[in-house]
Design a protein around this motif. Sequence first.
Motif, PDB file in Angstrom:
ATOM      1  N   CYS A  13      37.895  44.526  40.729  1.00 43.15           N
ATOM      2  CA  CYS A  13      38.602  43.247  40.875  1.00 43.15           C
ATOM      3  C   CYS A  13      37.618  42.115  41.219  1.00 43.15           C
ATOM      4  O   CYS A  13      36.853  42.222  42.178  1.00 43.15           O
ATOM      5  CB  CYS A  13      39.650  43.384  41.974  1.00 43.15           C
ATOM      6  SG  CYS A  13      40.364  41.825  42.478  1.00 43.15           S
ATOM      7  N   PRO A  14      37.650  41.023  40.460  1.00 36.47           N
ATOM      8  CA  PRO A  14      36.711  39.931  40.721  1.00 36.47           C
ATOM      9  C   PRO A  14      36.939  39.263  42.077  1.00 36.47           C
ATOM     10  O   PRO A  14      36.003  38.778  42.714  1.00 36.47           O
ATOM     11  CB  PRO A  14      36.995  38.938  39.593  1.00 36.47           C
ATOM     12  CG  PRO A  14      38.388  39.237  39.150  1.00 36.47           C
ATOM     13  CD  PRO A  14      38.559  40.727  39.341  1.00 36.47           C
ATOM     14  N   PHE A  15      38.203  39.260  42.524  1.00 41.50           N
ATOM     15  CA  PHE A  15      38.513  38.578  43.782  1.00 41.50           C
ATOM     16  C   PHE A  15      37.916  39.357  44.960  1.00 41.50           C
ATOM     17  O   PHE A  15      37.469  38.769  45.942  1.00 41.50           O
ATOM     18  CB  PHE A  15      40.034  38.412  43.917  1.00 41.50           C
ATOM     19  CG  PHE A  15      40.641  37.740  42.716  1.00 41.50           C
ATOM     20  CD1 PHE A  15      40.510  36.376  42.541  1.00 41.50           C
ATOM     21  CD2 PHE A  15      41.292  38.473  41.730  1.00 41.50           C
ATOM     22  CE1 PHE A  15      41.046  35.744  41.413  1.00 41.50           C
ATOM     23  CE2 PHE A  15      41.829  37.858  40.606  1.00 41.50           C
ATOM     24  CZ  PHE A  15      41.701  36.490  40.445  1.00 41.50           C
ATOM     25  N   ARG A  18      34.060  38.858  45.233  1.00 42.25           N
ATOM     26  CA  ARG A  18      33.642  37.669  45.994  1.00 42.25           C
ATOM     27  C   ARG A  18      33.287  38.051  47.436  1.00 42.25           C
ATOM     28  O   ARG A  18      32.295  37.577  47.986  1.00 42.25           O
ATOM     29  CB  ARG A  18      34.787  36.651  46.027  1.00 42.25           C
ATOM     30  CG  ARG A  18      35.046  35.993  44.710  1.00 42.25           C
ATOM     31  CD  ARG A  18      36.295  35.136  44.777  1.00 42.25           C
ATOM     32  NE  ARG A  18      36.441  34.363  43.561  1.00 42.25           N
ATOM     33  CZ  ARG A  18      37.540  33.721  43.220  1.00 42.25           C
ATOM     34  NH1 ARG A  18      38.605  33.755  43.995  1.00 42.25           N
ATOM     35  NH2 ARG A  18      37.586  33.027  42.101  1.00 42.25           N
ATOM     36  N   ILE A  39      44.929  50.985  41.006  1.00 43.46           N
ATOM     37  CA  ILE A  39      45.933  50.042  40.484  1.00 43.46           C
ATOM     38  C   ILE A  39      46.892  50.713  39.492  1.00 43.46           C
ATOM     39  O   ILE A  39      47.959  50.182  39.190  1.00 43.46           O
ATOM     40  CB  ILE A  39      45.210  48.840  39.842  1.00 43.46           C
ATOM     41  CG1 ILE A  39      46.143  47.654  39.664  1.00 43.46           C
ATOM     42  CG2 ILE A  39      44.594  49.220  38.511  1.00 43.46           C
ATOM     43  CD1 ILE A  39      45.446  46.402  39.175  1.00 43.46           C
ATOM     44  N   ARG A  43      51.893  51.764  44.553  1.00 38.22           N
ATOM     45  CA  ARG A  43      51.220  51.348  45.785  1.00 38.22           C
ATOM     46  C   ARG A  43      51.735  52.152  46.992  1.00 38.22           C
ATOM     47  O   ARG A  43      52.936  52.439  47.078  1.00 38.22           O
ATOM     48  CB  ARG A  43      51.478  49.848  45.980  1.00 38.22           C
ATOM     49  CG  ARG A  43      50.503  49.071  46.832  1.00 38.22           C
ATOM     50  CD  ARG A  43      49.058  49.156  46.424  1.00 38.22           C
ATOM     51  NE  ARG A  43      48.709  48.804  45.047  1.00 38.22           N
ATOM     52  CZ  ARG A  43      48.525  47.578  44.591  1.00 38.22           C
ATOM     53  NH1 ARG A  43      48.690  46.542  45.369  1.00 38.22           N
ATOM     54  NH2 ARG A  43      48.164  47.383  43.344  1.00 38.22           N
ATOM     55  N   THR A  55      51.740  42.852  46.254  1.00 34.86           N
ATOM     56  CA  THR A  55      50.834  43.893  45.758  1.00 34.86           C
ATOM     57  C   THR A  55      49.430  43.377  45.440  1.00 34.86           C
ATOM     58  O   THR A  55      48.528  44.175  45.205  1.00 34.86           O
ATOM     59  CB  THR A  55      51.422  44.550  44.490  1.00 34.86           C
ATOM     60  OG1 THR A  55      51.682  43.523  43.524  1.00 34.86           O
ATOM     61  CG2 THR A  55      52.698  45.312  44.801  1.00 34.86           C
ATOM     62  N   LEU A  57      45.711  42.266  45.571  1.00 34.80           N
ATOM     63  CA  LEU A  57      44.565  42.600  46.429  1.00 34.80           C
ATOM     64  C   LEU A  57      43.399  41.707  46.031  1.00 34.80           C
ATOM     65  O   LEU A  57      43.363  41.235  44.899  1.00 34.80           O
ATOM     66  CB  LEU A  57      44.196  44.080  46.243  1.00 34.80           C
ATOM     67  CG  LEU A  57      45.295  45.082  46.621  1.00 34.80           C
ATOM     68  CD1 LEU A  57      44.852  46.492  46.263  1.00 34.80           C
ATOM     69  CD2 LEU A  57      45.643  44.988  48.103  1.00 34.80           C
ATOM     70  N   GLU A  70      44.591  36.591  50.014  1.00 33.81           N
ATOM     71  CA  GLU A  70      43.955  35.575  49.166  1.00 33.81           C
ATOM     72  C   GLU A  70      42.437  35.573  49.389  1.00 33.81           C
ATOM     73  O   GLU A  70      41.950  35.265  50.486  1.00 33.81           O
ATOM     74  CB  GLU A  70      44.507  34.161  49.415  1.00 33.81           C
ATOM     75  CG  GLU A  70      45.877  33.938  48.825  1.00 33.81           C
ATOM     76  CD  GLU A  70      45.887  34.075  47.305  1.00 33.81           C
ATOM     77  OE1 GLU A  70      44.902  33.664  46.659  1.00 33.81           O
ATOM     78  OE2 GLU A  70      46.851  34.614  46.766  1.00 33.81           O
ATOM     79  N   SER A  71      41.723  35.823  48.310  1.00 38.22           N
ATOM     80  CA  SER A  71      40.270  35.992  48.419  1.00 38.22           C
ATOM     81  C   SER A  71      39.577  34.770  49.030  1.00 38.22           C
ATOM     82  O   SER A  71      38.677  34.912  49.859  1.00 38.22           O
ATOM     83  CB  SER A  71      39.666  36.315  47.047  1.00 38.22           C
ATOM     84  OG  SER A  71      39.918  35.290  46.115  1.00 38.22           O
ATOM     85  N   ASN A 224      46.710  44.197  34.950  1.00 40.69           N
ATOM     86  CA  ASN A 224      46.995  44.827  36.248  1.00 40.69           C
ATOM     87  C   ASN A 224      47.381  46.299  36.163  1.00 40.69           C
ATOM     88  O   ASN A 224      48.254  46.757  36.899  1.00 40.69           O
ATOM     89  CB  ASN A 224      48.110  44.060  36.960  1.00 40.69           C
ATOM     90  CG  ASN A 224      47.575  42.792  37.582  1.00 40.69           C
ATOM     91  OD1 ASN A 224      46.436  42.761  38.047  1.00 40.69           O
ATOM     92  ND2 ASN A 224      48.376  41.736  37.578  1.00 40.69           N
TER      93      ASN A 224
HETATM   94  N1  LIG Z   1      44.761  34.793  44.127  1.00 41.64           N
HETATM   95  C1  LIG Z   1      44.494  36.172  44.496  1.00 41.64           C
HETATM   96  C2  LIG Z   1      44.458  37.013  43.225  1.00 41.64           C
HETATM   97  C3  LIG Z   1      44.355  38.497  43.511  1.00 41.64           C
HETATM   98  C4  LIG Z   1      44.672  39.352  42.293  1.00 41.64           C
HETATM   99  O1  LIG Z   1      45.256  38.895  41.302  1.00 41.64           O
HETATM  100  N2  LIG Z   1      44.275  40.627  42.353  1.00 41.64           N
HETATM  101  C5  LIG Z   1      44.588  41.570  41.302  1.00 41.64           C
HETATM  102  C6  LIG Z   1      43.429  42.494  41.005  1.00 41.64           C
HETATM  103  S1  LIG Z   1      42.074  41.708  40.263  1.00 41.64           S
HETATM  104  C7  LIG Z   1      45.686  42.488  41.762  1.00 41.64           C
HETATM  105  O2  LIG Z   1      45.744  42.845  42.923  1.00 41.64           O
HETATM  106  N3  LIG Z   1      46.546  42.913  40.858  1.00 41.64           N
HETATM  107  C8  LIG Z   1      47.560  43.874  41.146  1.00 41.64           C
HETATM  108  C9  LIG Z   1      48.839  43.258  41.597  1.00 41.64           C
HETATM  109  O3  LIG Z   1      48.942  42.016  41.684  1.00 41.64           O
HETATM  110  O4  LIG Z   1      49.756  44.023  41.865  1.00 41.64           O
HETATM  111  C10 LIG Z   1      43.168  36.219  45.262  1.00 41.64           C
HETATM  112  O5  LIG Z   1      42.324  35.323  45.052  1.00 41.64           O
HETATM  113  O6  LIG Z   1      43.000  37.110  46.102  1.00 41.64           O
END
Ligand SMILES: N[C@@H](CCC(=O)N[C@@H](CS)C(=O)NCC(=O)O)C(=O)O
Length: 266
Positions: A13-15, A18, A39, A43, A55, A57, A70-71, A224
């Motif tokens: 996950c890119p977030f 970070r 994923i 969960r 959900t 992350l 939130e990252s 996802n």
């Molecule tokens: N705005 C959020 C975005 C987080 C996000 O979209 N994470 C994805 C993985 S890259 C995720 O958890 N997807 C699974 C889900 O939403 O259930 C952040 O910056 O943390």
Amino acid sequence: MADKPIVYHIPVCPFSQRLEIVLALKGLSEAVEFRVVDITRPRDPELLRKTRGTTALPVLETEDGRIIKESLVILGYIEDRFAEPPVARRDPYERAVERMLIAREGPFTMAGYLFVMNQDEAERPAHRDKLLALYRDIDGFLVEHNPDGTWLFDDFGLAEAVFTPMFMRFWFLDYYEDFDLPDEPAYHRVRRWREACLAHPAAQQVSREEIVKLYYDYALGAGNGALLPGRSRSSFVFEPHWRERPWPPRDKYATRAGDEALGLVA
Ligand SMILES: N[C@@H](CCC(=O)N[C@@H](CS)C(=O)NCC(=O)O)C(=O)O
């Protein structure tokens, strides 16, 4: 009570990346425990209870069980809590400049993800133009604030930690959409920044091969960890390991590879 904060995360996950980058820059990778979430599986109810049903992350749980989501917010918490050495700018004006650039990450991320998930070939030019316009905007911002440098300021900092994971995910656009920045002056500054970000030693948690293979289902429109019709396994599964799988077909508008062709079943 845990002895350090816990970050629940999806490894590619890119977030989450970070957070890993900022901790690496601080030399504090061990200050936080990263717990991996798959994923492609339902969960864990205990984690869902902690997040009150959401959900997405990464999520950070403090030692005494409080939850931060939130990252960008988690990055701020890490920066405040583990203040030395700083990654964010300290000077108020410079911090504002950094935040103005970081404020562009949402539209930038969205444009890249909508582009890779697009299934209508006729829409490709519109997605490309939209993303290029955002790159030109970032180029202009870097030219305004540091025309001759490489970074936004003098080194890889918070803005770089926010954008680098996206530059890496956008390898899926090179591969599945044949996307690259044109060799034109309007992109020279942002290209220099992007290349330096991609090469930085604190940001090597993922590889191009891993991203291209894991994000195949995004290229077919399923995000996802969702399952595509006719498939029994997501391209995000942990087993078989991505290194053991073949490279997916690049021509996403013509070919839809199944579980076996993707090396997802033994
Ligand atoms: N705005 C959020 C975005 C987080 C996000 O979209 N994470 C994805 C993985 S890259 C995720 O958890 N997807 C699974 C889900 O939403 O259930 C952040 O910056 O943390």
